[in-house]
Design an enzyme around this catalytic site. Structure first.
Site, PDB file in Angstrom:
ATOM      1  N   LYS A 198      41.414 -18.215  17.218  1.00 48.35           N
ATOM      2  CA  LYS A 198      42.423 -18.541  18.244  1.00 48.35           C
ATOM      3  C   LYS A 198      43.583 -17.546  18.171  1.00 48.35           C
ATOM      4  CE  LYS A 198      46.053 -21.248  18.359  1.00 48.35           C
ATOM      5  NZ  LYS A 198      46.935 -20.425  19.210  1.00 48.35           N
ATOM      6  N   GLU A 272      48.479 -16.415   5.272  1.00 42.88           N
ATOM      7  CA  GLU A 272      49.339 -15.219   5.279  1.00 42.88           C
ATOM      8  C   GLU A 272      50.592 -15.608   6.054  1.00 42.88           C
ATOM      9  OE1 GLU A 272      48.698 -12.377   3.837  1.00 42.88           O
ATOM     10  OE2 GLU A 272      46.548 -12.461   3.445  1.00 42.88           O
ATOM     11  N   CYS A 306      55.837  -9.259   9.486  1.00 42.85           N
ATOM     12  CA  CYS A 306      56.015 -10.180   8.359  1.00 42.85           C
ATOM     13  C   CYS A 306      56.578  -9.451   7.146  1.00 42.85           C
ATOM     14  CB  CYS A 306      54.684 -10.822   8.015  1.00 42.85           C
ATOM     15  SG  CYS A 306      53.377  -9.600   7.823  1.00 42.85           S
ATOM     16  N   GLU A 403      63.921 -15.728   7.449  1.00 44.26           N
ATOM     17  CA  GLU A 403      63.189 -14.708   8.206  1.00 44.26           C
ATOM     18  C   GLU A 403      63.698 -14.722   9.657  1.00 44.26           C
ATOM     19  OE1 GLU A 403      59.059 -15.441   9.248  1.00 44.26           O
ATOM     20  OE2 GLU A 403      58.554 -13.407   8.637  1.00 44.26           O
TER      21      GLU A 403
HETATM   22  P1  NAD Z   1      53.390 -19.581  14.228  1.00 48.02           P
HETATM   23  O1  NAD Z   1      53.155 -20.175  12.878  1.00 48.02           O
HETATM   24  O2  NAD Z   1      54.297 -20.270  15.144  1.00 48.02           O
HETATM   25  O3  NAD Z   1      52.004 -19.435  15.018  1.00 48.02           O
HETATM   26  C1  NAD Z   1      50.905 -18.754  14.457  1.00 48.02           C
HETATM   27  C2  NAD Z   1      49.634 -19.298  15.074  1.00 48.02           C
HETATM   28  O4  NAD Z   1      49.465 -20.656  14.676  1.00 48.02           O
HETATM   29  C3  NAD Z   1      49.633 -19.301  16.606  1.00 48.02           C
HETATM   30  O5  NAD Z   1      48.336 -18.968  17.048  1.00 48.02           O
HETATM   31  C4  NAD Z   1      49.961 -20.752  16.944  1.00 48.02           C
HETATM   32  O6  NAD Z   1      49.470 -21.175  18.189  1.00 48.02           O
HETATM   33  C5  NAD Z   1      49.260 -21.484  15.811  1.00 48.02           C
HETATM   34  N1  NAD Z   1      49.771 -22.823  15.498  1.00 48.02           N
HETATM   35  C6  NAD Z   1      51.007 -23.325  15.760  1.00 48.02           C
HETATM   36  N2  NAD Z   1      51.094 -24.592  15.278  1.00 48.02           N
HETATM   37  C7  NAD Z   1      49.895 -24.871  14.702  1.00 48.02           C
HETATM   38  C8  NAD Z   1      49.378 -26.004  14.010  1.00 48.02           C
HETATM   39  N3  NAD Z   1      50.099 -27.115  13.825  1.00 48.02           N
HETATM   40  N4  NAD Z   1      48.118 -25.952  13.526  1.00 48.02           N
HETATM   41  C9  NAD Z   1      47.371 -24.832  13.684  1.00 48.02           C
HETATM   42  N5  NAD Z   1      47.801 -23.733  14.333  1.00 48.02           N
HETATM   43  C10 NAD Z   1      49.059 -23.752  14.838  1.00 48.02           C
HETATM   44  O7  NAD Z   1      53.818 -18.080  13.937  1.00 48.02           O
HETATM   45  P2  NAD Z   1      54.222 -16.982  15.003  1.00 48.02           P
HETATM   46  O8  NAD Z   1      55.596 -17.281  15.464  1.00 48.02           O
HETATM   47  O9  NAD Z   1      53.138 -16.809  16.002  1.00 48.02           O
HETATM   48  O10 NAD Z   1      54.203 -15.663  14.106  1.00 48.02           O
HETATM   49  C11 NAD Z   1      55.275 -15.238  13.374  1.00 48.02           C
HETATM   50  C12 NAD Z   1      55.100 -15.610  11.920  1.00 48.02           C
HETATM   51  O11 NAD Z   1      53.885 -15.055  11.411  1.00 48.02           O
HETATM   52  C13 NAD Z   1      56.200 -15.033  11.064  1.00 48.02           C
HETATM   53  O12 NAD Z   1      56.657 -16.002  10.162  1.00 48.02           O
HETATM   54  C14 NAD Z   1      55.504 -13.892  10.307  1.00 48.02           C
HETATM   55  O13 NAD Z   1      56.089 -13.542   9.095  1.00 48.02           O
HETATM   56  C15 NAD Z   1      54.123 -14.434  10.146  1.00 48.02           C
HETATM   57  N6  NAD Z   1      53.153 -13.361   9.900  1.00 48.02           N
HETATM   58  C16 NAD Z   1      52.653 -13.200   8.639  1.00 48.02           C
HETATM   59  C17 NAD Z   1      51.769 -12.165   8.362  1.00 48.02           C
HETATM   60  C18 NAD Z   1      51.190 -11.971   6.985  1.00 48.02           C
HETATM   61  O14 NAD Z   1      50.227 -11.226   6.855  1.00 48.02           O
HETATM   62  N7  NAD Z   1      51.741 -12.609   5.963  1.00 48.02           N
HETATM   63  C19 NAD Z   1      51.392 -11.287   9.379  1.00 48.02           C
HETATM   64  C20 NAD Z   1      51.920 -11.472  10.652  1.00 48.02           C
HETATM   65  C21 NAD Z   1      52.814 -12.515  10.902  1.00 48.02           C
END
Ligand code: NAD
Length: 493
Positions: A198, A272, A306, A403
């Site tokens: 997804k 991650e 991230c 963050e």
């Molecule tokens: P997010 O957690 O809001 O969403 C990430 C994904 O999870 C999206 O596809 C979203 O639709 C889905 N999601 C949301 N709620 C969910 C739930 N309850 N159950 C399952 N899936 C759900 O994050 P974001 O705002 O899209 O991305 C930014 C974040 O991602 C930042 O905190 C960043 O640091 C992190 N990130 C980490 C890495 C890494 O490798 N550590 C890499 C890229 C981004």
């Protein structure tokens, strides 16, 4: 290079000779549908609810396409298709044949690289230079790299009789949409698993293009299924009993929800999550290179990284010169049209994210921090934010601890190596960091004492498919990339 017509670009008060004529990448060759369905069992299929949501271009705020919203029954269809493909085809196929399919995906991605880069910039807001030079080549490189491992798993894990896990549920964020999809799908397939992926709700389009590539590569139906939607669709994947492994990349808050949901189940998982990386500049560093590293660390990809170097620690003796050079360099950064090849900083991914950045910057000011922003002009329409730095902040300041996920840097000073290490580790996160010094011994001392999964020395934000990536503490668990990334998709005896 300099021309009167370039008035459309931001006026650079600092050094007007650096004005560039607009150089937009053409989007004429892009073929996008008005509507995207779910990719299940090798076919594009309508969502059972009949519901679609809009995906917009954050630089123009205009709608690009309608995208299907998958509910629980759609996720169930996708998981069943993945299970059937796993049992009947993919897990039985000779590994070298699996590898050929993965190579084919990599090659088609390369052939369609320009189209993928433009769509990534249109849907996500990132500067075309980044999607063209970083995201898309790295995404193809992940498929190439893991294709090579498919028939060598016994050598990768000698004596461990590696076996696939089954069906992997993969949920990814919006900051590197295609790259994250490649990062997750390639090792899963190489290890013999099938996939339900997804993408994030604000950046689904390159995942849908990847679905087309997977179909064109003739992958057996059901080996890769791509379902679109927001958090409830993600939760339906996490909670589905037919899933054997969850690979999640996203925020720490959602990572914690997922970890709670998986507790007590037999599902394996890798998380991650967020980060608040320290970039540490010592007095003996090559200062001009370090300043470039700071710029790259925090302003690359609008700070939507991230592992962004969002906390800067500068040794006291060079703090004034580093901050002066940093401000000068910030003045030369071009914020604007993501499709313009001159643009350094594109659009913030969504209005929601822009509001979050603005709110945290306001808190930083209210907490007494000295805020400095580049004087560049930004477009009136779309979601844009000027490169921003804060000095005079405390370790306890919210903008030092939280963050922000935007182009905002918090700067502090230190005197000794020990103080730098202590300050750098004073965060709930542990994803990445950088150190700039002339002394190899200092590099080893500092990098071995900082609790972060990835440390760069005299460089920043360098990625490679052969290198493992992942965090400590609230930045997650498990590793992706390299040999470690194979282990995350295998049962080992
Ligand atoms: P997010 O957690 O809001 O969403 C990430 C994904 O999870 C999206 O596809 C979203 O639709 C889905 N999601 C949301 N709620 C969910 C739930 N309850 N159950 C399952 N899936 C759900 O994050 P974001 O705002 O899209 O991305 C930014 C974040 O991602 C930042 O905190 C960043 O640091 C992190 N990130 C980490 C890495 C890494 O490798 N550590 C890499 C890229 C981004």
């Amino acid at each position: 290079m300099s021309s009167k017509k370039s008035a459309a670009k931001p006026a650079l008060k600092f050094n007007t000779k650096w004005q560039y004529s607009a150089a937009p990448e053409t989007a004429d060759h892009i073929q996008l549908n008005d509507k995207y369905d779910l990719f299940i069992n090798g076919k594009f299929t309508a969502p059972s609810s009949g519901k679609y949501f809009d995906t917009i271009n954050p630089a123009t705020e205009k709608k690009i396409a309608s995208v299907a919203e998958a509910n629980q029954s759609d996720v169930d269809r996708a998981v069943k298709a993945a299970r059937s493909a796993y049992n009947n085809v993919w897990s039985k196929m000779p590994a070298k044949e699996r590898g050929k399919y993965i190579y084919r995906i990599a090659r088609i991605m390369q052939e369609r690289a320009r189209e993928l880069s433009v769509i990534e910039s249109m849907d996500g807001g990132k500067a075309i230079r980044e999607s063209r030079d970083v995201d898309v080549p790295l995404a193809a490189a992940h498929f190439f790299y893991y294709a090579g491992w498919a028939d060598k798993l016994d050598y990768a894990m000698p004596g461990a009789k590696p076996q696939p896990l089954g069906v992997a549920g993969q949920i990814i964020p919006w900051n590197f949409p295609l790259l994250m999809a490649a990062w997750k799908i390639a090792p899963a397939l190489a290890c013999g698993n099938t996939v339900v992926l997804k993408p994030a709700e604000t950046t689904p389009l390159t995942a849908m293009k990847l679905a087309e590539i997977i179909r064109d590569a003739d992958l057996p139906p059901g080996v890769v299924n791509i379902v679109t939607g927001a958090g409830t669709t993600g939760a339906a994947i996490v909670n589905h009993p037919g899933i054997d492994k969850i690979a999640f990349t996203g925020s720490t808050d959602v990572g914690k929800i997922i970890q709670r949901a998986l507790a007590g189940t037999e599902k394996k998982y890798t998380l991650e999550l967020g980060g608040k990386a320290a970039n540490i500049i010592f007095e003996d560093a090559a200062i001009d290179q370090a300043v470039e590293g700071i710029i790259n660390g925090i302003f690359f990809n609008q700070g939507h990284v991230c592992c962004a170097g969002s906390r800067l620690f500068v040794q006291e003796g060079v703090a004034d010169v580093v901050i002066r050079k940093l401000k000068d360099r910030m003045e030369t950064l071009i914020v604007g049209d993501p499709l313009d090849k001159n643009t350094d900083i594109g659009a913030i991914n969504s209005k929601e994210q822009l509001n979050k950045i603005k709110a945290l910057v306001k808190i930083g000011v209210n907490e007494g921090g000295n805020c400095y922003q580049s004087s560049c002009e930004i477009p009136n329409k779309g979601f844009f934010f000027r490169p921003t730095i804060f000095t005079g902040v405390a370790q306890s300041s919210k903008i030092v601890q939280e963050e922000i996920f935007g182009p905002v840097l918090a700067i502090q000073t230190f005197r000794t190596v020990e103080e730098a290490i202590e300050k750098a580790n004073n965060t709930p996160y542990g994803l990445s960091g950088g150190v700039w010094t002339d002394k190899g011994s200092k590099v080893f001392k500092v990098t071995s004492k900082i609790k972060a999964g990835v440390m760069w020395a005299n460089t920043y934000n360098k990625f490679d498919p052969t290198s493992p990536f992942g965090g400590f503490k609230e930045s997650g668990m498990g590793r992706e990339g390299g040999l470690h990334g194979l282990g995350a998709y295998l049962k080992l005896n």
